[in-house]
Scaffold this motif. Sequence first.
Motif, mmCIF file in Angstrom:
data_model
loop_
_atom_site.group_PDB
_atom_site.id
_atom_site.type_symbol
_atom_site.label_atom_id
_atom_site.label_comp_id
_atom_site.label_asym_id
_atom_site.label_seq_id
_atom_site.Cartn_x
_atom_site.Cartn_y
_atom_site.Cartn_z
ATOM 1 N N ARG A 409 0.839 -1.258 0.162
ATOM 2 C CA ARG A 409 -0.032 -0.020 -0.278
ATOM 3 C C ARG A 409 1.159 1.553 -0.239
ATOM 4 O O ARG A 409 0.540 2.244 -0.560
ATOM 5 N N GLU A 410 1.920 0.992 1.000
ATOM 6 C CA GLU A 410 2.968 2.208 0.058
ATOM 7 C C GLU A 410 3.606 2.461 -0.707
ATOM 8 O O GLU A 410 3.862 3.575 -0.865
ATOM 9 N N LEU A 411 3.415 1.264 -0.839
ATOM 10 C CA LEU A 411 4.515 1.685 -2.790
ATOM 11 C C LEU A 411 4.082 1.705 -4.123
ATOM 12 O O LEU A 411 3.762 1.410 -5.509
ATOM 13 N N GLY A 412 2.068 2.035 -3.754
ATOM 14 C CA GLY A 412 1.119 2.311 -4.432
ATOM 15 C C GLY A 412 0.033 1.260 -4.602
ATOM 16 O O GLY A 412 -0.972 1.262 -5.199
ATOM 17 N N GLY A 413 -0.331 -0.320 -3.921
ATOM 18 C CA GLY A 413 -1.305 -0.755 -4.201
ATOM 19 C C GLY A 413 -0.533 -2.256 -4.501
ATOM 20 O O GLY A 413 0.155 -2.888 -4.670
ATOM 21 N N PRO A 414 -2.207 -3.158 -4.389
ATOM 22 C CA PRO A 414 -1.671 -4.678 -4.851
ATOM 23 C C PRO A 414 -0.788 -5.034 -5.889
ATOM 24 O O PRO A 414 -0.398 -6.373 -6.121
ATOM 25 N N SER A 415 -1.183 -3.569 -6.674
ATOM 26 C CA SER A 415 -0.444 -4.758 -8.066
ATOM 27 C C SER A 415 1.192 -4.290 -8.363
ATOM 28 O O SER A 415 1.724 -3.945 -9.281
ATOM 29 N N THR A 416 2.230 -3.758 -7.043
ATOM 30 C CA THR A 416 3.481 -2.822 -7.415
ATOM 31 C C THR A 416 3.934 -4.173 -7.120
ATOM 32 O O THR A 416 3.600 -5.284 -6.699
ATOM 33 N N PRO A 417 5.410 -4.584 -8.108
ATOM 34 C CA PRO A 417 6.294 -5.358 -7.671
ATOM 35 C C PRO A 417 6.772 -6.001 -6.671
ATOM 36 O O PRO A 417 6.783 -5.245 -5.691
ATOM 37 N N THR A 418 6.758 -7.123 -6.615
ATOM 38 C CA THR A 418 7.150 -7.821 -5.107
ATOM 39 C C THR A 418 8.977 -7.051 -4.349
ATOM 40 O O THR A 418 9.013 -6.588 -4.016
ATOM 41 N N VAL A 419 9.563 -7.440 -5.869
ATOM 42 C CA VAL A 419 11.059 -6.426 -5.343
ATOM 43 C C VAL A 419 10.779 -5.540 -6.371
ATOM 44 O O VAL A 419 11.177 -5.186 -7.449
ATOM 45 N N ALA A 420 11.374 -4.747 -5.299
ATOM 46 C CA ALA A 420 10.636 -3.054 -6.521
ATOM 47 C C ALA A 420 11.926 -2.210 -5.550
ATOM 48 O O ALA A 420 13.280 -2.928 -4.582
ATOM 49 N N ALA A 421 12.963 -1.656 -6.748
ATOM 50 C CA ALA A 421 13.955 -0.192 -6.406
ATOM 51 C C ALA A 421 12.965 0.784 -6.083
ATOM 52 O O ALA A 421 12.653 1.462 -7.091
ATOM 53 N N VAL A 422 13.555 1.077 -4.600
ATOM 54 C CA VAL A 422 12.904 2.180 -4.571
ATOM 55 C C VAL A 422 14.252 2.753 -3.677
ATOM 56 O O VAL A 422 14.932 2.685 -2.824
ATOM 57 N N ALA A 423 14.704 4.559 -4.963
ATOM 58 C CA ALA A 423 15.298 5.368 -4.168
ATOM 59 C C ALA A 423 17.371 5.002 -4.067
ATOM 60 O O ALA A 423 17.865 4.995 -4.056
ATOM 61 N N GLY A 424 16.924 3.963 -5.524
ATOM 62 C CA GLY A 424 18.393 3.322 -4.829
ATOM 63 C C GLY A 424 18.301 2.073 -4.274
ATOM 64 O O GLY A 424 20.197 1.305 -4.186
ATOM 65 N N ARG A 425 17.497 1.187 -4.084
ATOM 66 C CA ARG A 425 17.817 0.258 -3.355
ATOM 67 C C ARG A 425 16.926 0.105 -3.223
ATOM 68 O O ARG A 425 15.925 -0.076 -3.468
ATOM 69 N N LYS A 426 16.513 -1.984 -3.485
ATOM 70 C CA LYS A 426 15.685 -2.673 -3.013
ATOM 71 C C LYS A 426 14.982 -2.974 -2.164
ATOM 72 O O LYS A 426 15.762 -3.266 -1.078
ATOM 73 N N VAL A 427 13.833 -3.116 -2.503
ATOM 74 C CA VAL A 427 12.555 -3.579 -1.114
ATOM 75 C C VAL A 427 11.565 -4.395 -1.209
ATOM 76 O O VAL A 427 11.906 -4.728 -2.549
ATOM 77 N N ILE A 428 11.293 -5.023 -0.510
ATOM 78 C CA ILE A 428 10.554 -6.145 -0.715
ATOM 79 C C ILE A 428 8.989 -5.427 -0.494
ATOM 80 O O ILE A 428 8.694 -5.601 0.534
ATOM 81 N N ALA A 429 7.918 -5.700 -1.325
ATOM 82 C CA ALA A 429 7.023 -5.348 -1.084
ATOM 83 C C ALA A 429 5.494 -6.592 -0.401
ATOM 84 O O ALA A 429 5.676 -7.832 -1.186
ATOM 85 N N VAL A 430 5.267 -6.236 0.291
ATOM 86 C CA VAL A 430 4.877 -7.473 1.385
ATOM 87 C C VAL A 430 2.806 -7.360 1.698
ATOM 88 O O VAL A 430 3.272 -6.144 1.091
ATOM 89 N N SER A 431 2.608 -8.150 1.245
ATOM 90 C CA SER A 431 0.743 -8.140 0.696
ATOM 91 C C SER A 431 0.195 -7.521 1.962
ATOM 92 O O SER A 431 -0.076 -8.132 3.038
ATOM 93 N N GLN A 432 0.201 -6.116 2.184
ATOM 94 C CA GLN A 432 -1.082 -5.779 3.301
ATOM 95 C C GLN A 432 -2.098 -6.588 2.885
ATOM 96 O O GLN A 432 -2.930 -6.426 4.144
ATOM 97 N N GLY A 433 -2.944 -6.964 2.442
ATOM 98 C CA GLY A 433 -4.815 -7.396 1.943
ATOM 99 C C GLY A 433 -4.243 -8.804 2.478
ATOM 100 O O GLY A 433 -5.193 -9.598 3.750
#
Length: 732
Positions: A409-433
């Motif tokens: 949800r912080e990264l944009g919603g359920p369709s966000t890529p699970t492995v994302a790059a934010v501000a030059g670093r890798k983050v893991i998007a966890v399913s809020q739902g």
Amino acid sequence: MPRPTSLPPALVAAVVTVLAAVLAGLVAGVAPLTTPPAAARTAADAPPLSISLDSIYPSTIPRKGPIRVTGSVTNDDDAAWTAVQVYGFIGGAQPGSLTPMRSAGELVAAARTDPAAYVGDRITKPGTYATLDRIEPGQSQQFAITIPRSQLPVTEPGVYWFGVHALGAGPDGRIEGADGRARTFLPLVVGHRKPPVDTALVLPLRKAVSYAPDGSVRGLRNWERTLQPGGRLRSMVDFGAAAGDRPVTWLLDPGLPEVVRSLTAGNPARLAVPPRSGDEDGGASSSASPSASGSPTDPPSEEGAGTGSSTGANSELAAVADAGNAWLDRLHEALDGNQVLALPYGDVDAAAASRYDPELLHEARKRSGDVLSPWGIPMTPGLAAPSGFLPSDTLTAAPKRATVLLSDRELGGPSTPTVAAVAGRKVIAVSQGASSGGPGPGPRRAPIAMRQRILAEAAVRFLDPAANPLVVLLPSDWTPNATTDFFDGLDVPWLRLTSVADISARAATPVSGDGLRYSRHREARELNAPAFTAAGGLVRAGATLQDVLGDQAAVAAAVRDQAMTSVSFGHRDHPHRTRATLEASRSWIEGQLGSIRIDAPPAVTLSSTSGRFAATLSNGLDRAVTVHVQALTGPRVHVEGPRQIPLGPGGSATVLLTASTSAPGVHNITLVVTDSDGTPLGASDRLPIRSAQVSRVIWLIIGTGLALLFLAIALRLVRRVRAARGARGARL
């Protein structure tokens, strides 16, 4: 025979109206002998029956074969219910249709549906429902129903509504609509030719810790409850252990096992904590388990807060020690062989610390280390807030090798890529739902509800051509009170349980850091600056006490651990209490340091430019200490003394100090007891020094007078000698 003539419709209507009016008038004056049929129940009415689902087998719609559902019906009414029939139902994305849900967004919307809303049709074929003859108020009865695959008229892959309805007769008879509901999600996946969806479950172990001023842990009864079977921490560990050979990922505050070990060792106060071997840097990889070596200097003020000596306190300590030892054994078993993400030590509120005390956050990461002692379990740095939300500056400051978990949800919603790059670093998007659990009206985080939601989220990902992996950060406050069949239900061919490390190895998809949904409301929820100021003051006080005690106890490390633990995410709800607790601990340390006292003489008079005087130091602690004495003087007065002054437990010593000055008169000085760095310990004493030295002119006059005196004496002696010789010559 001729038929009777029918009455005209208008006459019939008139007669009925008159009779109704008469009956209404009669009934209005007396209470009815019987209750008239009730109207249909509205959505706002609380259902009289509640349903708990215990098992659904299989956990997905099978290609063939029945589905068996077990659970219980509880009568929440104040009257008995009879002839309660329990039916299964199935439904699609829209009421009245059997078109399934095929996206995470549809699952989110479905989970928010009114618990009383119609979502599917009941399956009423004989043999597919159960009948409970009578349920008394407050009573629960078990049920089991079996629904053949032929009674589930669905063929399209996706996620369907599924559950049970209970219909019965209460004090008002039979009322239209369901008298109790239980709803969940049930996936249908066919054609398993594509790779399964990689799914990682992250199990958090974090807990707010409260300390008494002496450094012992408060709330022993609460710790006993959470560590024993059925408690939150024990249930989470049992849940992870129930995975068996299936991989799970742990999100662990390394300070939590340390606190539990301290409880099993008698919950010692900070002066009873022995030194840690080789723990100069405070790393968790080299820290030994604390153990008791004495009793607290001061008993805690709150019941159940410290070690104490009463029978009740001892029984509490014994109970929490037993629960703690069993939990540690179970934890070791559950962690072994699985990935462990180490939070900053004490679960420091990283969002607030990156803003108010980055150095403390750095020390907390360093303190966690890479190995969990004493088991030697490897750990990698991890970072995640219980809510899943972190500000962008916290992400920027996180170490590159840290695994950062953020809510989708912080990264944009359920369709966000699970492995994302934010501000030059890798983050893991966890399913809020997925972590929010299933739909109402039952407990949304019941084990069955959580499992079915995870399966539903995995199913829509499997059906999506992108096949985005699924990472679920389970709620930190979740108590999985039943683990039976949870992991067995995840053993489906289109889902593969794996670790976060395995998923994180994938290439990251860039996501704009400007779009992070970290609201001002979330920022306002962070711990405030005064709490971190108080934590810094406590750390400095602990370092001073450590300097005075030397290597007898690991005071500085214990105090630093307490400070980190006291500014955790778990303390966000009580920032003022957090600050007060930290300040109380600092005051306790200052009180210990202040018990090392100094007594100076009433006054000192110097008969020359320098002189010695004595001061007495006394140690009020039951530990040996080494201190220094510092004199606060004016610019023309200097006082020197021994560089180190050792004092035995409860002992005293007299020290000689040398004062020197070139200025005559009275000089007021203050003697202060300090540590080796010159930090005052609290005790001091004042005294006046009087300089009574004589000037050089006076010494010249005195010297001249003495010279003249000796000269006069010499002359007088010479004259006497001459006179004696003259008298002798006259006689001759």
